[in-house]
Structures are given as structure tokens and as C-alpha cells.
Motif scaffolding. Structure first.
Motif, PDB file in Angstrom:
ATOM      1  N   PRO A 117      28.730  31.533  38.070  1.00  0.00           N
ATOM      2  CA  PRO A 117      28.401  32.248  36.386  1.00  0.00           C
ATOM      3  C   PRO A 117      29.238  31.947  35.094  1.00  0.00           C
ATOM      4  O   PRO A 117      31.092  32.575  36.020  1.00  0.00           O
ATOM      5  CB  PRO A 117      27.801  33.692  36.960  1.00  0.00           C
ATOM      6  CG  PRO A 117      28.035  33.288  38.349  1.00  0.00           C
ATOM      7  CD  PRO A 117      29.226  32.079  39.228  1.00  0.00           C
ATOM      8  N   GLU A 118      29.105  31.407  34.029  1.00  0.00           N
ATOM      9  CA  GLU A 118      30.194  31.902  33.317  1.00  0.00           C
ATOM     10  C   GLU A 118      30.272  33.511  33.721  1.00  0.00           C
ATOM     11  O   GLU A 118      29.727  34.521  32.935  1.00  0.00           O
ATOM     12  CB  GLU A 118      29.379  31.913  31.671  1.00  0.00           C
ATOM     13  CG  GLU A 118      30.096  31.531  31.086  1.00  0.00           C
ATOM     14  CD  GLU A 118      29.021  31.203  29.635  1.00  0.00           C
ATOM     15  OE1 GLU A 118      29.593  30.698  28.212  1.00  0.00           O
ATOM     16  OE2 GLU A 118      28.583  31.575  28.701  1.00  0.00           O
ATOM     17  N   GLY A 119      32.088  33.967  32.774  1.00  0.00           N
ATOM     18  CA  GLY A 119      33.176  35.257  32.561  1.00  0.00           C
ATOM     19  C   GLY A 119      33.267  35.180  33.930  1.00  0.00           C
ATOM     20  O   GLY A 119      34.494  35.793  34.324  1.00  0.00           O
ATOM     21  N   TRP A 120      33.279  34.612  35.447  1.00  0.00           N
ATOM     22  CA  TRP A 120      33.085  34.505  36.455  1.00  0.00           C
ATOM     23  C   TRP A 120      34.256  33.893  36.595  1.00  0.00           C
ATOM     24  O   TRP A 120      35.154  32.702  35.785  1.00  0.00           O
ATOM     25  CB  TRP A 120      32.617  34.447  37.283  1.00  0.00           C
ATOM     26  CG  TRP A 120      31.487  35.163  37.927  1.00  0.00           C
ATOM     27  CD1 TRP A 120      30.971  35.928  37.061  1.00  0.00           C
ATOM     28  CD2 TRP A 120      30.723  36.177  39.083  1.00  0.00           C
ATOM     29  NE1 TRP A 120      29.969  36.762  37.334  1.00  0.00           N
ATOM     30  CE2 TRP A 120      29.988  36.687  38.953  1.00  0.00           C
ATOM     31  CE3 TRP A 120      31.288  35.504  40.491  1.00  0.00           C
ATOM     32  CZ2 TRP A 120      29.029  36.991  39.598  1.00  0.00           C
ATOM     33  CZ3 TRP A 120      30.841  35.878  41.880  1.00  0.00           C
ATOM     34  CH2 TRP A 120      29.705  36.250  41.067  1.00  0.00           C
ATOM     35  N   GLU A 121      36.056  34.397  36.937  1.00  0.00           N
ATOM     36  CA  GLU A 121      37.384  33.257  37.571  1.00  0.00           C
ATOM     37  C   GLU A 121      37.446  33.468  38.884  1.00  0.00           C
ATOM     38  O   GLU A 121      36.687  33.988  39.938  1.00  0.00           O
ATOM     39  CB  GLU A 121      37.678  34.304  37.055  1.00  0.00           C
ATOM     40  CG  GLU A 121      37.850  34.605  35.154  1.00  0.00           C
ATOM     41  CD  GLU A 121      39.726  35.529  35.216  1.00  0.00           C
ATOM     42  OE1 GLU A 121      40.324  34.730  35.167  1.00  0.00           O
ATOM     43  OE2 GLU A 121      38.703  36.410  34.525  1.00  0.00           O
ATOM     44  N   CYS A 122      38.074  32.021  39.098  1.00  0.00           N
ATOM     45  CA  CYS A 122      38.043  31.339  40.901  1.00  0.00           C
ATOM     46  C   CYS A 122      39.241  31.608  40.751  1.00  0.00           C
ATOM     47  O   CYS A 122      41.056  31.399  40.142  1.00  0.00           O
ATOM     48  CB  CYS A 122      38.142  29.928  41.050  1.00  0.00           C
ATOM     49  SG  CYS A 122      38.362  29.575  42.178  1.00  0.00           S
ATOM     50  N   ILE A 123      40.127  32.482  41.540  1.00  0.00           N
ATOM     51  CA  ILE A 123      41.763  33.141  41.352  1.00  0.00           C
ATOM     52  C   ILE A 123      42.143  33.199  42.976  1.00  0.00           C
ATOM     53  O   ILE A 123      41.146  33.342  44.097  1.00  0.00           O
ATOM     54  CB  ILE A 123      41.995  34.257  40.448  1.00  0.00           C
ATOM     55  CG1 ILE A 123      41.399  35.751  41.645  1.00  0.00           C
ATOM     56  CG2 ILE A 123      41.718  34.310  39.575  1.00  0.00           C
ATOM     57  CD1 ILE A 123      42.037  36.829  40.663  1.00  0.00           C
ATOM     58  N   GLU A 124      43.618  33.227  43.364  1.00  0.00           N
ATOM     59  CA  GLU A 124      44.061  33.339  44.900  1.00  0.00           C
ATOM     60  C   GLU A 124      43.957  34.514  45.354  1.00  0.00           C
ATOM     61  O   GLU A 124      44.090  35.932  44.699  1.00  0.00           O
ATOM     62  CB  GLU A 124      45.136  32.799  44.727  1.00  0.00           C
ATOM     63  CG  GLU A 124      45.378  32.018  44.888  1.00  0.00           C
ATOM     64  CD  GLU A 124      47.021  30.899  44.960  1.00  0.00           C
ATOM     65  OE1 GLU A 124      47.941  32.178  44.605  1.00  0.00           O
ATOM     66  OE2 GLU A 124      46.983  30.520  44.437  1.00  0.00           O
ATOM     67  N   ILE A 125      43.661  34.887  46.222  1.00  0.00           N
ATOM     68  CA  ILE A 125      43.534  36.704  47.121  1.00  0.00           C
ATOM     69  C   ILE A 125      44.926  37.051  46.956  1.00  0.00           C
ATOM     70  O   ILE A 125      44.286  38.211  46.380  1.00  0.00           O
ATOM     71  CB  ILE A 125      42.799  36.520  48.648  1.00  0.00           C
ATOM     72  CG1 ILE A 125      42.402  37.810  49.180  1.00  0.00           C
ATOM     73  CG2 ILE A 125      43.965  35.830  49.651  1.00  0.00           C
ATOM     74  CD1 ILE A 125      41.151  38.431  48.577  1.00  0.00           C
ATOM     75  N   GLY A 126      45.579  36.389  46.685  1.00  0.00           N
ATOM     76  CA  GLY A 126      46.977  37.311  46.925  1.00  0.00           C
ATOM     77  C   GLY A 126      47.046  38.149  45.397  1.00  0.00           C
ATOM     78  O   GLY A 126      48.327  39.064  45.020  1.00  0.00           O
ATOM     79  N   GLU A 127      46.212  37.218  44.488  1.00  0.00           N
ATOM     80  CA  GLU A 127      46.983  37.659  42.951  1.00  0.00           C
ATOM     81  C   GLU A 127      45.385  38.658  42.680  1.00  0.00           C
ATOM     82  O   GLU A 127      45.202  39.475  41.755  1.00  0.00           O
ATOM     83  CB  GLU A 127      46.097  36.613  41.770  1.00  0.00           C
ATOM     84  CG  GLU A 127      47.353  35.490  42.009  1.00  0.00           C
ATOM     85  CD  GLU A 127      46.902  34.423  40.760  1.00  0.00           C
ATOM     86  OE1 GLU A 127      45.618  34.477  39.900  1.00  0.00           O
ATOM     87  OE2 GLU A 127      47.630  33.571  40.348  1.00  0.00           O
ATOM     88  N   ALA A 128      44.633  38.628  43.768  1.00  0.00           N
ATOM     89  CA  ALA A 128      43.431  39.848  43.623  1.00  0.00           C
ATOM     90  C   ALA A 128      43.363  41.049  44.415  1.00  0.00           C
ATOM     91  O   ALA A 128      43.019  41.993  43.589  1.00  0.00           O
ATOM     92  CB  ALA A 128      42.033  39.270  43.938  1.00  0.00           C
ATOM     93  N   VAL A 129      44.273  40.877  45.661  1.00  0.00           N
ATOM     94  CA  VAL A 129      43.855  42.690  46.037  1.00  0.00           C
ATOM     95  C   VAL A 129      45.705  42.269  46.782  1.00  0.00           C
ATOM     96  O   VAL A 129      45.905  41.054  46.943  1.00  0.00           O
ATOM     97  CB  VAL A 129      43.348  42.758  46.595  1.00  0.00           C
ATOM     98  CG1 VAL A 129      42.252  42.950  46.717  1.00  0.00           C
ATOM     99  CG2 VAL A 129      43.372  41.824  47.944  1.00  0.00           C
ATOM    100  N   SER A 130      46.567  43.820  46.875  1.00  0.00           N
ATOM    101  CA  SER A 130      47.936  43.584  47.877  1.00  0.00           C
ATOM    102  C   SER A 130      46.528  43.111  49.263  1.00  0.00           C
ATOM    103  O   SER A 130      45.874  43.439  50.134  1.00  0.00           O
ATOM    104  CB  SER A 130      47.647  44.850  47.833  1.00  0.00           C
ATOM    105  OG  SER A 130      47.999  45.401  46.645  1.00  0.00           O
ATOM    106  N   VAL A 131      48.470  42.472  49.762  1.00  0.00           N
ATOM    107  CA  VAL A 131      47.689  41.764  51.253  1.00  0.00           C
ATOM    108  C   VAL A 131      49.175  42.269  51.320  1.00  0.00           C
ATOM    109  O   VAL A 131      50.166  42.149  51.651  1.00  0.00           O
ATOM    110  CB  VAL A 131      47.270  40.239  50.917  1.00  0.00           C
ATOM    111  CG1 VAL A 131      47.452  40.074  52.429  1.00  0.00           C
ATOM    112  CG2 VAL A 131      46.523  39.850  49.989  1.00  0.00           C
ATOM    113  N   LEU A 132      48.434  42.859  53.357  1.00  0.00           N
ATOM    114  CA  LEU A 132      49.391  43.819  53.654  1.00  0.00           C
ATOM    115  C   LEU A 132      49.522  43.086  55.592  1.00  0.00           C
ATOM    116  O   LEU A 132      48.253  42.636  56.044  1.00  0.00           O
ATOM    117  CB  LEU A 132      49.696  45.192  54.053  1.00  0.00           C
ATOM    118  CG  LEU A 132      49.241  46.013  52.873  1.00  0.00           C
ATOM    119  CD1 LEU A 132      49.057  47.330  53.021  1.00  0.00           C
ATOM    120  CD2 LEU A 132      50.263  45.939  51.781  1.00  0.00           C
ATOM    121  N   GLY A 133      50.765  42.881  55.501  1.00  0.00           N
ATOM    122  CA  GLY A 133      50.829  42.535  57.576  1.00  0.00           C
ATOM    123  C   GLY A 133      50.936  43.897  57.826  1.00  0.00           C
ATOM    124  O   GLY A 133      50.746  44.921  57.895  1.00  0.00           O
ATOM    125  N   GLY A 134      52.134  43.930  58.943  1.00  0.00           N
ATOM    126  CA  GLY A 134      51.984  45.200  59.923  1.00  0.00           C
ATOM    127  C   GLY A 134      53.836  45.435  61.174  1.00  0.00           C
ATOM    128  O   GLY A 134      54.177  44.134  60.623  1.00  0.00           O
TER     129      GLY A 134
END
Length: 321
Positions: A117-134
């Protein structure tokens, strides 16, 4: 035919069910002590035949079986309800994020993931949210573990429970253990995915927690809710598995994972509201399952031993069902 199996044929249905509860939950320690054998430990039929237990009257057996079975039936019903609710939420997700049903009358544009849909974007998940390990505190340092009160999840916790929401970890660490390891504390309602050996078990923590190194955890935000993240992981599992590597065991590295693409949506308030209602119902059912399980675990040995009056237990169960 074994005399044990032969005798079972002539038991009443109630006695069979009563015996099932008795053997499963009340005499496990005794059976474990009877377990003989080294390479392949086993319990021999003659030893089972020597097992002596107190059997109450038929009427009491019926009442005890009725109490325990009513709890088991309610737990099973809640589990089935949750399966249906999660399927409904998945259908809702696909309608909004795969088929773009609510946006079919609008404009679409090209993206790395196809037409969106117009207005949506395709981005990397690492840019979208914080990604944690353990991480794992040294097991040899008792101060990291003894009397710990911080949930510390391992993949086994998720593979054992297999639930959308998870409350408690089987092992807990101390604040010092957290500080002295690479484990990262995250708030409730984050999305945990096992990323090593057993890849792809997903669950949402209901309490503050951390994990060992066999996880990738996504921290939701205002744009990317836990509902979208949870089902994004579910629907992209084949892709996630394809980026796993390793010789001893497969693992999805955070570096590779962060490059995966996710859609940054707009105007999905209706999706969020509907999904929130479904998830709250699922969580409510799981809380009830925990309560019913605790009641059952409390009542069962006391009913079988005669420590608690059956009528008293019936009233207690009636209040919660």
C-alpha cells in the motif's frame, strides 16, 4: 498376557481413571525408587504388582475422579479455545499484512517485498525495533543463581510450554548474575524467538525477563506492535530458517537476522485493536489454566491421601469453574 494387564481388564472405569491419577501424580517418587536397570532403566511388572496403595470406596473414587477430571477438562477446553483464537488472529494478520484487504481500493507501490500500500515502507527489522540476544551467567558462581528472582529463559522453557504467552522461567538468576553476563533485561510483552539448535519457538513474556544466548528477542514499539512482530516471525519462519548456519548446530545470528525486511505500516489501528482483544482473551485463558493447574496440584495428593475432605474439594472446584 501380563497379570498386570489382565487385572486392568476387570477394573471399573472409575478405578482405572483413579489409578491413572494415583500412579501419575501420587506415587512417582515410589516408582522412581523402584526403577531398576543401568543402561536402560525400567520398572518390572512384578514390582508393580507388589505396589500397595489405599483404595477408597467406589463412591469416593467417583467423586475424586469427577473433581480431577473437571479441572483437566476445563484446562483442555481453554487450550483448544486458545488455538482457535490464535488462528483467528493469524487470519486477521494475513488479511492486513499479506493480502492488504483493507487497502485494495487505494494505490499500491513497488517494494523489495512486492507491491505494498502507498505510504507503507519496507525496512530492515534491525531498523524497525531493538533486537536483543542473551547470555548465561557462570553456573559455577552460586551468587549468580542462588535465590535468583529474575526470569531467565532457555529454549527448553518455550519448547516445553509451547504457548503464545509465558510467565515463569524454570531457572532464575540474581541481579549480580545479570550484571556479570551478556544477558539483557527486557520489559513484559516482548517477542522471544529461539535462535539456536531448536530454531523458531516463539513466545511473549508476561513479566520482565532475560534469556540465554539461544534467543533473539524483539522489543515492540508504537509503530511495530507485538501482534505484528509475532505473526511476522510466524509467517517468515522458512526465510528465518534459511539464514541459519553452523556446523555443530544451526543458529540464526543477530547480524543476519537484523537484515531481514519487514513492512512499516500505516493506518492499522483497527488491526491493532482487534488483535489486542484476541490476545487478551488468550492471556486470560492461560492465566486461568495456571490457576486451575495450581489448584489441581494442591488437591490431588491431599485427595488421594484422604487429607482433605472430598466435599470440601468439590465446593472449592465449583467456585473456580
Amino acid at each position: 498376557m501380563s497379570p498386570f494387564l489382565f487385572s486392568c481388564q476387570f477394573m471399573s472405569v472409575n478405578l482405572l481413571i483413579y489409578s491413572y491419577y494415583l500412579i501419575r501424580d501420587s506415587v512417582q517418587d515410589f516408582l522412581q525408587a523402584m526403577n531398576i536397570g543401568s543402561a536402560q532403566p525400567s520398572i518390572k511388572v512384578p514390582h508393580l504388582l507388589d505396589l500397595t496403595v489405599d483404595i477408597p470406596t467406589i463412591e469416593t473414587q467417583k467423586k475424586i475422579v469427577g473433581i480431577l477430571k473437571s479441572l483437566d477438562d476445563k484446562i483442555e477446553l481453554n487450550l483448544k479455545m486458545n488455538e482457535t483464537l490464535e488462528e483467528m488472529a493469524m487470519t486477521l494478520y494475513k488479511h492486513w499484512f499479506v493480502d492488504f484487504g483493507p487497502f485494495q481500493d487505494g494505490e499500491f507501490v513497488e517494494s523489495e517485498l512486492g507491491m505494498i500500500p502507498e505510504g507503507w515502507e519496507c525496512i530492515e527489522i534491525g531498523e524497525a525495533v531493538s533486537v536483543l540476544g542473551g547470555g548465561t551467567p557462570k553456573t559455577s558462581v552460586k551468587e549468580y543463581w542462588e535465590n535468583g528472582d529474575i526470569n531467565w529463559f532457555s529454549p527448553t522453557d518455550l519448547t516445553t510450554q509451547k504457548s503464545l504467552f509465558i510467565s515463569k522461567s524454570s531457572k532464575k538468576i540474581t541481579k549480580l548474575g545479570l550484571e556479570k553476563s551478556s544477558a539483557k533485561l527486557f520489559p513484559p510483552y516482548c517477542v522471544m524467538m529461539t535462535s539456536r539448535a531448536t530454531i523458531g519457538e516463539i513466545s511473549i513474556n508476561r513479566e520482565e525477563a532475560c534469556t540465554n544466548q539461544g534467543f533473539i528477542t524483539l522489543i515492540p514499539n508504537e509503530t511495530f506492535t507485538m501482534y505484528q512482530l509475532y505473526f511476522w516471525l510466524k509467517t517468515n519462519m522458512d526465510l528465518i530458517l534459511s539464514i541459519a548456519n553452523g556446523s555443530t548446530f544451526k543458529e540464526v545470528s543477530k547480524t543476519n537476522f537484523k537484515k531481514l525486511k519487514i513492512l512499516k505500516p500505516k493506518n492499522i489501528e483497527e488491526f491493532t485493536q482487534k488483535c489486542e482483544k484476541l490476545f487478551k482473551l488468550i492471556e486470560s485463558n492461560l492465566i486461568e489454566i495456571e490457576e486451575l493447574t495450581n489448584i489441581k496440584d494442591y488437591l490431588l495428593p491431599r485427595l488421594l491421601s484422604g487429607e482433605i475432605d472430598v466435599s470440601q474439594a468439590e465446593k472449592q472446584v465449583e467456585e473456580v469453574l
